[in-house]
Design a protein around this motif. Structure first.
Motif, PDB file in Angstrom:
ATOM      1  N   ASN A   1       0.811  -1.226   0.000  1.00 48.30           N
ATOM      2  CA  ASN A   1       0.000   0.000   0.000  1.00 48.30           C
ATOM      3  C   ASN A   1       0.842   1.273   0.000  1.00 48.30           C
ATOM      4  O   ASN A   1       0.331   2.351  -0.281  1.00 48.30           O
ATOM      5  CB  ASN A   1      -0.933   0.020   1.217  1.00 48.30           C
ATOM      6  CG  ASN A   1      -1.905  -1.139   1.204  1.00 48.30           C
ATOM      7  OD1 ASN A   1      -2.261  -1.639   0.139  1.00 48.30           O
ATOM      8  ND2 ASN A   1      -2.332  -1.574   2.382  1.00 48.30           N
ATOM      9  N   GLU A   2       2.131   1.170   0.363  1.00 46.79           N
ATOM     10  CA  GLU A   2       2.973   2.355   0.428  1.00 46.79           C
ATOM     11  C   GLU A   2       4.421   1.974   0.174  1.00 46.79           C
ATOM     12  O   GLU A   2       4.820   0.810   0.301  1.00 46.79           O
ATOM     13  CB  GLU A   2       2.839   3.048   1.789  1.00 46.79           C
ATOM     14  CG  GLU A   2       3.333   2.225   2.959  1.00 46.79           C
ATOM     15  CD  GLU A   2       3.195   2.951   4.291  1.00 46.79           C
ATOM     16  OE1 GLU A   2       2.461   3.933   4.347  1.00 46.79           O
ATOM     17  OE2 GLU A   2       3.843   2.501   5.256  1.00 46.79           O
ATOM     18  N   LEU A   3       5.208   2.983  -0.197  1.00 50.51           N
ATOM     19  CA  LEU A   3       6.651   2.828  -0.363  1.00 50.51           C
ATOM     20  C   LEU A   3       7.335   3.378   0.881  1.00 50.51           C
ATOM     21  O   LEU A   3       6.966   4.443   1.389  1.00 50.51           O
ATOM     22  CB  LEU A   3       7.129   3.586  -1.607  1.00 50.51           C
ATOM     23  CG  LEU A   3       6.567   3.104  -2.944  1.00 50.51           C
ATOM     24  CD1 LEU A   3       7.068   3.991  -4.072  1.00 50.51           C
ATOM     25  CD2 LEU A   3       6.954   1.654  -3.201  1.00 50.51           C
ATOM     26  N   TYR A   4       8.345   2.655   1.365  1.00 55.25           N
ATOM     27  CA  TYR A   4       9.005   3.030   2.616  1.00 55.25           C
ATOM     28  C   TYR A   4      10.497   2.773   2.434  1.00 55.25           C
ATOM     29  O   TYR A   4      10.909   1.646   2.140  1.00 55.25           O
ATOM     30  CB  TYR A   4       8.446   2.162   3.753  1.00 55.25           C
ATOM     31  CG  TYR A   4       8.630   2.746   5.141  1.00 55.25           C
ATOM     32  CD1 TYR A   4       8.005   3.929   5.502  1.00 55.25           C
ATOM     33  CD2 TYR A   4       9.425   2.100   6.076  1.00 55.25           C
ATOM     34  CE1 TYR A   4       8.152   4.467   6.775  1.00 55.25           C
ATOM     35  CE2 TYR A   4       9.581   2.620   7.363  1.00 55.25           C
ATOM     36  CZ  TYR A   4       8.944   3.807   7.704  1.00 55.25           C
ATOM     37  OH  TYR A   4       9.104   4.327   8.963  1.00 55.25           O
TER      38      TYR A   4
ATOM     39  N   ALA B   1       6.178  -1.998 -12.630  1.00 59.83           N
ATOM     40  CA  ALA B   1       6.130  -1.795 -11.180  1.00 59.83           C
ATOM     41  C   ALA B   1       7.219  -2.605 -10.490  1.00 59.83           C
ATOM     42  O   ALA B   1       7.885  -2.122  -9.568  1.00 59.83           O
ATOM     43  CB  ALA B   1       4.754  -2.192 -10.649  1.00 59.83           C
ATOM     44  N   ASP B   2       7.444  -3.858 -10.952  1.00 61.95           N
ATOM     45  CA  ASP B   2       8.517  -4.674 -10.378  1.00 61.95           C
ATOM     46  C   ASP B   2       9.883  -4.026 -10.623  1.00 61.95           C
ATOM     47  O   ASP B   2      10.743  -4.005  -9.740  1.00 61.95           O
ATOM     48  CB  ASP B   2       8.488  -6.084 -10.996  1.00 61.95           C
ATOM     49  CG  ASP B   2       7.253  -6.875 -10.560  1.00 61.95           C
ATOM     50  OD1 ASP B   2       6.663  -6.503  -9.520  1.00 61.95           O
ATOM     51  OD2 ASP B   2       6.894  -7.847 -11.251  1.00 61.95           O
ATOM     52  N   ALA B   3      10.089  -3.486 -11.823  1.00 62.30           N
ATOM     53  CA  ALA B   3      11.357  -2.823 -12.142  1.00 62.30           C
ATOM     54  C   ALA B   3      11.559  -1.585 -11.284  1.00 62.30           C
ATOM     55  O   ALA B   3      12.671  -1.302 -10.819  1.00 62.30           O
ATOM     56  CB  ALA B   3      11.395  -2.455 -13.626  1.00 62.30           C
ATOM     57  N   ALA B   4      10.485  -0.830 -11.068  1.00 61.65           N
ATOM     58  CA  ALA B   4      10.597   0.380 -10.248  1.00 61.65           C
ATOM     59  C   ALA B   4      10.941   0.031  -8.806  1.00 61.65           C
ATOM     60  O   ALA B   4      11.759   0.698  -8.163  1.00 61.65           O
ATOM     61  CB  ALA B   4       9.299   1.170 -10.315  1.00 61.65           C
ATOM     62  N   LEU B   5      10.311  -1.030  -8.282  1.00 59.89           N
ATOM     63  CA  LEU B   5      10.627  -1.462  -6.911  1.00 59.89           C
ATOM     64  C   LEU B   5      12.066  -1.910  -6.798  1.00 59.89           C
ATOM     65  O   LEU B   5      12.760  -1.605  -5.825  1.00 59.89           O
ATOM     66  CB  LEU B   5       9.689  -2.605  -6.507  1.00 59.89           C
ATOM     67  CG  LEU B   5       8.346  -2.221  -5.886  1.00 59.89           C
ATOM     68  CD1 LEU B   5       7.528  -3.463  -5.584  1.00 59.89           C
ATOM     69  CD2 LEU B   5       8.558  -1.401  -4.616  1.00 59.89           C
ATOM     70  N   LYS B   6      12.535  -2.640  -7.801  1.00 59.17           N
ATOM     71  CA  LYS B   6      13.922  -3.108  -7.784  1.00 59.17           C
ATOM     72  C   LYS B   6      14.886  -1.931  -7.815  1.00 59.17           C
ATOM     73  O   LYS B   6      15.879  -1.897  -7.094  1.00 59.17           O
ATOM     74  CB  LYS B   6      14.165  -4.023  -8.976  1.00 59.17           C
ATOM     75  CG  LYS B   6      15.563  -4.634  -8.999  1.00 59.17           C
ATOM     76  CD  LYS B   6      15.715  -5.592 -10.178  1.00 59.17           C
ATOM     77  CE  LYS B   6      17.134  -6.178 -10.197  1.00 59.17           C
ATOM     78  NZ  LYS B   6      17.317  -7.103 -11.345  1.00 59.17           N
ATOM     79  N   ALA B   7      14.585  -0.939  -8.656  1.00 53.99           N
ATOM     80  CA  ALA B   7      15.436   0.252  -8.728  1.00 53.99           C
ATOM     81  C   ALA B   7      15.439   1.004  -7.408  1.00 53.99           C
ATOM     82  O   ALA B   7      16.461   1.520  -6.961  1.00 53.99           O
ATOM     83  CB  ALA B   7      14.957   1.166  -9.857  1.00 53.99           C
TER      84      ALA B   7
END
Length: 518
Positions: free
Chosen positions: A34-37, A78-84
């Motif tokens: 639900n959020e980025l931390y 979205a997976d690529a953005a999280l990995k970055a």
């Protein structure tokens, strides 16, 4: 009273600050959260606020792009953005490197200052020895001649220029301008004193008189009035140079005198030009062109008849409008500067092969707008290469300056802009650059680009320590092309521009007909 942290910041029990941002509801399934931390690696609120701002701008832009994708592509992105987000280095590390680099520069400046102190001590020692020997000689001969009060102005100017050029602080164009200003001030002091001036003979009254004289002198003194006494030129009553130019000269002299104050070899007690300037509030500021002015500029006899004396008469206005480039940058382009990056045709604006740029930010990559491609720019470049040419506009003489010929053609009285009826003094060729920036950013101009995206395209500082927290977009031609394509001419103006195949060069266009007298 408890201290409230800025938005998107949270502090853990150990004092470390974290960035926190809620994920839009329609994207939460793709991110599986639900959020980025993320830890910011610092306990400083000031430092963390800056980092959080960068993250918010970058990640918000990613959210917008994801919302425009289909479901499958969105999940992968979205997976690529999280990995970055998890693997890329933090902005804090970049800031630490910049602080170290700044510390190294300060140490270098301190070493230079100490070196100058040593030189100054040696020179003072030499002067004292000479003075003592001279005093002994004068006592023996009965002479009362005194030692000169200080070093000649020319010596200080030569040392100042040598330091700046050695440390690569000035471009050739900047050096030429500074030398002109120095010559002007030296001529003024020489005419005022009747002899070669020395540093300690330059006081506040002299600088005020110089300021008063500058307000009566025309621009381009060395071009039209070289060698003439300054008072004689001032008495001609010619239109004076702009207030900004006058303040630029005085500001530069003030910096020079500050340098003298800190330099033991040319020590002076005070800065005689300190904060000496005139009011610029009444100076008219340039503006962007209005729609009707753009239509008028593209409705000239040349564009209507599709006949142009020189190729740059056809290309330079559309290119300025669709790139935001400065006039000199366009005039000096080589064919080798028209390149392709990741499949995107681009203009590489650089200072190679003796090309001159305004500053270090001016080196940049500008994707070629689709309108220029439709006009036939790439086809024209291919034809020039086949003919063995090396420059985009070989007909322009660059011996005086890159923009001299084109500026005279467009800006001078009774030239192109006036013939089109665009005579407002708040506009000139630079207004094309303002038009690109304004219409690309403002929604009512047809665009909606973020200023941070436009800045690297037009060669401006973006005001942030870094724009590539996670992605290095300095050479991302595709992303820059999206920003460039947000510029749109009004349809009435765009429809007037003919493709390259329909125009001819080498012939003067028909003259503009005068309006019938009423």
């Amino acid at each position: 009273m408890a201290y409230r942290l800025p938005a998107h910041l949270r502090r853990n029990r150990y004092g470390t600050l974290y960035f926190r941002l809620s994920i839009p509801a329609d994207l939460q399934a793709d991110f599986h959260q639900n959020e980025l931390y993320r830890s910011l690696g610092t306990a400083s609120v000031r430092e963390a606020t800056l980092i959080a701002h960068h993250l918010y701008v970058t990640i918000s832009r990613i959210f917008v792009e994801l919302q425009q994708m289909d479901a499958e592509d969105r999940k992968k992105a979205a997976d690529a953005a999280l990995k970055a987000l998890k693997t890329s280095p933090g902005l804090r590390d970049r800031m630490r490197v910049e602080r170290l680099q700044r510390a190294l520069r300060e140490q270098e400046a301190e070493l230079d200052r100490r070196e100058w102190e040593i030189v100054g001590i040696e020179e003072r020692h030499s002067i004292e020895v000479k003075a003592l020997n001279g005093a002994i000689g004068r006592l023996a001969s009965g002479s009362t001649t005194t030692v000169p009060p200080s070093r000649p102005l020319t010596d200080a100017i030569a040392a100042y220029i040598e330091e700046k050029t050695t440390r690569a602080r000035w471009t050739n164009k900047t050096l030429e301008k500074r030398q002109h200003w120095f010559r002007l001030f030296q001529q003024f002091m020489g005419e005022r004193l009747g002899h070669e001036p020395r540093l300690k003979e330059i006081d506040r009254a002299a600088c005020v008189s110089f300021l008063s004289l500058l307000q009566k002198l025309p621009p381009n003194m060395t071009k039209n009035h070289a060698g003439r006494p300054l008072d004689e030129v001032a008495a001609l009553g010619l239109p004076p140079m702009a207030a900004a130019s006058i303040n630029g000269i005085l500001g530069f002299l003030s910096g020079f005198f500050d340098w003298c104050k800190e330099n033991p070899a040319f020590k002076i007690d005070h800065n005689p030009a300190y904060k000496l300037s005139i009011d610029e509030s009444g100076t008219k500021q340039l503006r962007a062109f209005r729609d009707e002015e753009l239509v008028a500029l593209l409705s000239s006899p040349a564009f209507r008849s599709k006949t142009f004396l020189h190729p740059y008469h056809y290309w330079i206005i559309p290119m300025a409008l669709h790139t935001g480039a400065r006039l000199g940058e366009l005039c000096q382009l080589g064919l080798s500067d028209i390149i392709e990056v990741n499949g995107v045709p681009c203009i590489d604006i650089n200072d190679e092969e003796e090309k001159a740029l305004k500053n270090r930010n001016a080196k940049r990559l500008v994707p070629i707008h689709s309108c220029l491609i439709e006009m036939g720019l790439l086809r024209y470049v291919a034809a020039l290469r086949q003919r063995g040419e090396t420059r985009l506009f070989p007909e322009i003489n660059l011996s005086i300056s890159a923009s001299h010929d084109a500026s005279n053609w467009f800006n001078d009285k009774r030239r192109y802009s006036d013939s089109c009826g665009v005579t407002d003094p708040e506009t000139n060729f630079h207004s094309f650059r303002r038009t690109f920036i304004t219409r690309t950013i403002k929604k009512d101009g047809g665009g909606s680009a973020h200023p941070h995206d436009v800045a690297p395209i037009v060669g401006h500082e973006h005001g942030l320590i870094t724009m590539d927290v996670y992605f290095d977009d300095k050479d991302d031609a595709a992303e820059r092309r999206e920003t460039v394509e947000k510029f749109r001419l009004p349809p009435a103006a765009l429809s007037i521009i003919p493709p390259i195949e329909d125009v001819s060069f080498g012939t003067r266009p028909p003259r503009q007909r005068r309006a019938a007298r009423s």
